[in-house]
Structures are given as C-alpha cells and as structure tokens.
Design a protein around this motif. Structure first.
Motif, PDB file in Angstrom:
ATOM      1  N   ARG A 104       9.461  -3.411  -8.184  1.00  0.00           N
ATOM      2  CA  ARG A 104       9.625  -3.611  -9.631  1.00  0.00           C
ATOM      3  C   ARG A 104       8.333  -3.304 -10.380  1.00  0.00           C
ATOM      4  O   ARG A 104       8.282  -3.414 -11.597  1.00  0.00           O
ATOM      5  N   ASP A 105       7.275  -2.933  -9.652  1.00  0.00           N
ATOM      6  CA  ASP A 105       5.959  -2.726 -10.256  1.00  0.00           C
ATOM      7  C   ASP A 105       5.554  -1.266 -10.325  1.00  0.00           C
ATOM      8  O   ASP A 105       4.404  -0.948 -10.652  1.00  0.00           O
ATOM      9  N   GLY A 106       6.459  -0.364  -9.993  1.00  0.00           N
ATOM     10  CA  GLY A 106       6.133   1.060 -10.073  1.00  0.00           C
ATOM     11  C   GLY A 106       5.253   1.557  -8.962  1.00  0.00           C
ATOM     12  O   GLY A 106       4.562   2.572  -9.119  1.00  0.00           O
ATOM     13  N   ALA A 107       5.251   0.878  -7.823  1.00  0.00           N
ATOM     14  CA  ALA A 107       4.396   1.311  -6.720  1.00  0.00           C
ATOM     15  C   ALA A 107       4.792   2.684  -6.190  1.00  0.00           C
ATOM     16  O   ALA A 107       3.940   3.434  -5.700  1.00  0.00           O
ATOM     17  N   TYR A 108       6.067   3.026  -6.282  1.00  0.00           N
ATOM     18  CA  TYR A 108       6.541   4.297  -5.712  1.00  0.00           C
ATOM     19  C   TYR A 108       7.119   5.238  -6.768  1.00  0.00           C
ATOM     20  O   TYR A 108       7.505   6.359  -6.436  1.00  0.00           O
ATOM     21  N   GLY A 109       7.178   4.781  -8.011  1.00  0.00           N
ATOM     22  CA  GLY A 109       7.711   5.627  -9.070  1.00  0.00           C
ATOM     23  C   GLY A 109       8.061   4.799 -10.287  1.00  0.00           C
ATOM     24  O   GLY A 109       7.915   3.569 -10.290  1.00  0.00           O
TER      25      GLY A 109
END
Length: 326
Positions: A104-109
């Motif tokens: 949910r934190d944009g680590a992968y996109g």
C-alpha cells in the motif's frame, strides 16, 4: 504501452518479493471489473495471483459517493477493504486465498497491490455446469462456511473494514439503505431503458410497500454480498475458496441468500438456511433485480470489454424485475 510496461514492472517487483523468483509470464485473468487480476508465473514455475487497484483497471464510470465507505454499497475498491474482509472471513474459518504480499506504500509501483495464493482448478460455476454431482460436496462445505458467517454477529451494519474499526454507516437500518439504493437503481435503469420508465411508478410503489412491511433488527451477520458461483473456486482438496472479498459487510443475511438464489437456481437448495425473514427476502429480491439491471447498464456506459454478456445480464434481470410487478 507505457502503462503496460509500468504494470509489468510493478508485478515483477512484487513477484520477486512474494515468491522469490524472476517473473517469467503474466496472464490477465477474466472477470475483474474494478481491479486488475493477474496470474504471475516465476522462472521456477511458482504461481500466484496479483490484485491491482488502479484507476485504469476500473471499468466502472465514476459516480458521486464512490469513495464513501460509510455507504455499505459503495464500490468495494482498495487494498484496505480486501485485507479487512480477508482477515474477518479467515478468522471465521472460511477458506480464502492466502495473502503472500501487500503493497500500500508504492514499494513496487503506483497502485495498491496484493499478491495471493493461486488456487488451481475450476470455479464452482464451471463445476456445476460440468458435473453437478461432483459439486455436491463443495456446496455442502460452502454451506458450512455460510453458517459460520451467519453465526458471527455485529451490532452495526456496514463494510467490515468500517465496523471492525468502530465506525458507523449511513442510514438507520439495512432495509432503509436497500430501499434508498433500489430507488437510485430504478432511476438509473429508467434513464437507460424505456420499459423501466413505463413501469417506474409501479416499481417504486412496490419497493415502498415491501420496505414498509419489514420489522426492525438490531444484529447483523457477515455477508459476502456477491457470492455467485463465479466467486467460489474449488481447491485440490475440494474445498470452496471464496474470492472477490472487498464488498464483504455486516448486513442482513437475507441479502446474501437472495443473491445466492438468483445465481444458483436449483443448486441453491443445499445452502438454504432456516429462519430467514420473508419480508426482507421479498424486498431484497426486487432490489437486487433492479441492481442487476441498472449496474450492467451503467457499466456499458464505459469501456467494459465483454459487452454482450453484460447486456444479457441487464436484459434478463430487467424482465425478472418487471415480472414482480405484473
């Protein structure tokens, strides 16, 4: 093409983190209208399914109130709704796909993402069509899951994520919320089909009469909300696995059983539950027929790809709604 590359890059990073391998193949799975659903295959043959919540993955035209979680029937969009529903159902012993990763934190996109267990095999829908006898033990186990959901009560209705966090929903009763939604669906369907326009006064009068007959209730059960046979997979041991969880809520159990009856027809019988309220069943049947008319017609305002199937759903339920006021 840039969007597709970004999606694959996000899925590749998530696959590496969740499965420990290099992403070798991605298959977009059919059926998702609010989120992207992808099967991930790594270079060692391990598979998983990714759910991706992004505006570009949602075929539904936007409407006022879509993001209002205090409306039990607002669209089930987003990772937080999924995780809350997953945890509640799993805690009741309902078989749901195991979660491998959440982002949910944009680590992968840029989009919220969940990677879950890939359940090989077929859906309950395809099993019923292929071999109803083979589906009988699956239906029995699904009945046990429904009993567990029915037995877990809450003093407030609404989305699981809202109620379990101590929040409250709009309105003062399930039947009141359903009536309000059904009137909106009636207006939406009437704006798109002249047959509903011609019968609008009779349909509205019938809705109000049915709602007026429902007696108050102060406890609510866990319901999936759209538990059709396409939302139940069958794992290798013959266990039903419930998917598309985001709409799970505390609500009148009759709402669930009306939907099950509509979708399963004669195959519903093993799932019958004692003590259902006939007044609620009558109101919710008409309300769901209108929802299954207005929703598909609204979806066709956008760019949903399987247009013939969606138009057929609208047409069938439109006629069944009119049957109820003839």
């Amino acid at each position: 093409m840039a969007a597709e590359a970004a999606t694959r890059a996000q899925l590749a990073g998530a696959a590496r983190a969740a499965l420990g391998g290099r992403l070798a193949a991605v298959e977009r799975l059919a059926g998702g209208s609010k989120k992207g659903v992808y099967r991930l295959v790594t270079d060692d043959g391990t598979t998983a399914v990714a759910y991706r919540w992004a505006d570009a993955e949602n075929y539904w035209p936007t409407a006022e109130g879509d993001d209002d979680l205090a409306d039990p029937f607002s669209p089930g969009l987003g990772l937080d709704l999924f995780v809350a529903a997953h945890d509640r159902l799993a805690g009741l012993g309902v078989r749901v796909p195991a979660i491998r990763l959440v982002d949910r934190d944009g680590a992968y996109g840029p989009a919220d993402l969940a990677v879950v267990e890939d359940v090989p095999g077929e859906s309950l829908e395809s099993m019923l069509a292929r071999d109803p006898r083979a589906a009988a033990p699956v239906l029995a186990r699904l009945g046990e899951a429904l009993a567990a959901m029915r037995g877990h009560r809450a003093p407030r209705y609404g989305k699981v994520a809202v109620v379990d966090a101590g929040g409250a929903s709009h309105g003062s009763s399930c039947e009141g919320v359903v009536l309000e939604r059904a009137l909106r669906d009636l207006a939406g369907a009437a704006a798109r089909d002249p047959r509903i326009t011609a019968s609008r006064e009779r349909l509205e009068a019938r809705l109000r009469t049915l709602a007026g007959a429902v007696r108050p209730r102060t406890e609510y059960a866990v319901v999936h909300g759209e538990l059709g046979p396409d939302h139940v997979l069958v794992d290798a041991s013959g266990q039903p696995v419930v998917i598309d969880l985001e709409g799970t809520m505390y609500f009148d159990v009759e709402w669930e059983h009306v939907f099950l009856r509509i979708r399963l027809h004669e195959a519903y019988r093993p799932l019958e539950a004692a003590g259902l309220d006939e007044d609620r069943l009558a109101l919710y049947l008409l309300a769901q027929r209108l929802s299954l008319t207005a929703g598909p017609l609204r979806l066709l305002d956008g760019h949903f790809p399987d247009r013939a199937a969606m138009a057929a759903i609208a047409e069938y339920n439109l006629n069944r709604a009119l049957d109820l006021v003839r």
